[in-house]
Write an enzyme that holds these catalytic residues in place. Structure first.
Site, PDB file in Angstrom:
ATOM      1  N   ASP A 148      53.342  -9.397 -15.301  1.00  0.00           N
ATOM      2  CA  ASP A 148      54.657  -8.691 -15.362  1.00  0.00           C
ATOM      3  C   ASP A 148      54.541  -7.678 -14.525  1.00  0.00           C
ATOM      4  O   ASP A 148      53.717  -6.646 -14.801  1.00  0.00           O
ATOM      5  CB  ASP A 148      54.683  -8.325 -16.795  1.00  0.00           C
ATOM      6  CG  ASP A 148      56.370  -7.589 -17.066  1.00  0.00           C
ATOM      7  OD1 ASP A 148      56.905  -7.426 -16.061  1.00  0.00           O
ATOM      8  OD2 ASP A 148      56.430  -7.212 -18.213  1.00  0.00           O
TER       9      ASP A 148
ATOM     10  N   ASN B  93      56.699 -10.076  -3.533  1.00  0.00           N
ATOM     11  CA  ASN B  93      57.879 -10.701  -3.600  1.00  0.00           C
ATOM     12  C   ASN B  93      58.540 -10.559  -5.042  1.00  0.00           C
ATOM     13  O   ASN B  93      59.892 -10.440  -4.943  1.00  0.00           O
ATOM     14  CB  ASN B  93      57.411 -12.210  -3.419  1.00  0.00           C
ATOM     15  CG  ASN B  93      58.755 -13.079  -3.458  1.00  0.00           C
ATOM     16  OD1 ASN B  93      59.824 -13.063  -2.738  1.00  0.00           O
ATOM     17  ND2 ASN B  93      58.786 -13.914  -4.626  1.00  0.00           N
TER      18      ASN B  93
ATOM     19  N   TYR C  31      68.048  -1.495  -6.689  1.00  0.00           N
ATOM     20  CA  TYR C  31      67.751  -2.491  -5.901  1.00  0.00           C
ATOM     21  C   TYR C  31      67.414  -2.012  -4.478  1.00  0.00           C
ATOM     22  O   TYR C  31      66.364  -1.971  -3.915  1.00  0.00           O
ATOM     23  CB  TYR C  31      68.406  -3.682  -6.221  1.00  0.00           C
ATOM     24  CG  TYR C  31      67.757  -4.778  -5.121  1.00  0.00           C
ATOM     25  CD1 TYR C  31      66.554  -5.532  -5.306  1.00  0.00           C
ATOM     26  CD2 TYR C  31      68.312  -5.244  -3.968  1.00  0.00           C
ATOM     27  CE1 TYR C  31      66.353  -6.512  -4.514  1.00  0.00           C
ATOM     28  CE2 TYR C  31      67.945  -6.293  -3.054  1.00  0.00           C
ATOM     29  CZ  TYR C  31      66.667  -6.873  -3.504  1.00  0.00           C
ATOM     30  OH  TYR C  31      66.565  -7.977  -2.788  1.00  0.00           O
TER      31      TYR C  31
ATOM     32  N   LYS D 241      63.700  -1.079  -2.693  1.00  0.00           N
ATOM     33  CA  LYS D 241      63.261  -1.735  -1.622  1.00  0.00           C
ATOM     34  C   LYS D 241      63.177  -0.848  -0.199  1.00  0.00           C
ATOM     35  O   LYS D 241      62.138  -1.237   0.571  1.00  0.00           O
ATOM     36  CB  LYS D 241      64.552  -2.937  -1.063  1.00  0.00           C
ATOM     37  CG  LYS D 241      64.392  -4.162  -2.241  1.00  0.00           C
ATOM     38  CD  LYS D 241      63.169  -4.767  -2.299  1.00  0.00           C
ATOM     39  CE  LYS D 241      63.043  -5.963  -3.226  1.00  0.00           C
ATOM     40  NZ  LYS D 241      61.993  -6.591  -3.131  1.00  0.00           N
TER      41      LYS D 241
END
Length: 257
Positions: A61, A88, A155, A159
């Site tokens: 996790d 990933n 997100y 990233k």
């Protein structure tokens, strides 16, 4: 198999991660499938022997940084090396949110699982890769962050932080024979399908804007580039952000949810 190279791939239980796992197995790698879902992770790991590689499922996790470090430590204990680390995995299924609306808990969780987990994994593999004088770190990033698409602020931030980390590590670790690159894929991953199911009209527009005319396949379109970055031939390629998206990044894609 004792002479095989070893690759750790997080989130390899499906989508892009599974495509990468299959491609690396075809090249004879031992692939550590670091996946939160036991059923899918074990399924992928079990399938790799028939492709010419070896699979090992380790429940992971990425929101638990102790588990992230443990998967690296366990791999090194079992095989004595890590040649390739592919970060990933990313937590999905939270829906859209905006800069004005996102709460601190969600932002902290996304940055921890999406950025801190990558940092912890990289730190954990570094001593072994440095001792080997060989290491390939490939971090999966996103055009969402590069272009700052609306509705995915957490997100995007995670990233983009990973991209900065990747470039910085490339500068600091190049002398150790370690390359670090970011890949921004355009592929039909599970997460992408879930997101597009929420707004099918956006998906149609995006597909029309891709010069190649389709969204890529994880194994056939994304994996070959990642394999090159992981290879001996990729030794002089580091600190880059490479878009593997059929040209979608050239003029950007419509993303107005």
């Amino acid at each position: 198999m004792m002479d095989s190279k070893v690759a750790i791939i997080t989130g390899a239980g499906g989508g892009i991660g599974e495509g990468l796992a299959r491609a690396f197995a075809r090249e004879g790698y031992i692939v550590v499938v670091a996946e939160i879902d036991e059923a899918s992770g074990q399924r992928v790991a079990n399938s790799l022997a028939s492709l010419g590689g070896q699979g090992l499922f380790i429940p992971t996790d990425i929101a638990d940084l102790v588990q992230v470090k443990a998967v690296v430590d366990d791999t090194i204990e079992r095989f004595g090396r890590v040649d390739v680390l592919i970060n990933n995995a990313y937590p999905t299924g939270k829906g859209m949110t905006s800069v004005a609306e996102i709460d601190r808990e969600r932002m902290r969780h996304s940055m921890s699982a999406g950025f801190d987990a990558v940092h912890v994994a990289m730190q954990a593999v570094y001593p072994t890769m440095r001792a080997q004088r060989f290491g390939r770190i490939i971090n999966m990033c996103s055009l969402n962050g590069v272009n700052a698409h609306a509705g995915t602020v957490d997100y995007n931030c995670a990233k983009e932080a990973v991209r900065a980390l990747t470039r910085t590590a490339a500068v600091e670790w190049g002398k150790d024979g370690i390359t670090c690159n970011a890949v921004c894929p355009g592929a039909m991953s599970k997460a992408f399908k879930q997101r597009m199911a929420e707004m099918p009209e956006v998906f149609e527009s995006i597909t029309k804007m891709i010069p190649m005319g389709y969204s890529g396949d994880p194994e056939e379109d994304i994996a070959p580039l990642v394999l090159f970055l992981a290879s001996e031939g990729g030794r002089y390629v580091t600190g880059n952000t490479i878009h593997v998206d059929g040209g979608g990044h050239i003029n950007g894609v419509p993303w107005k949810p």
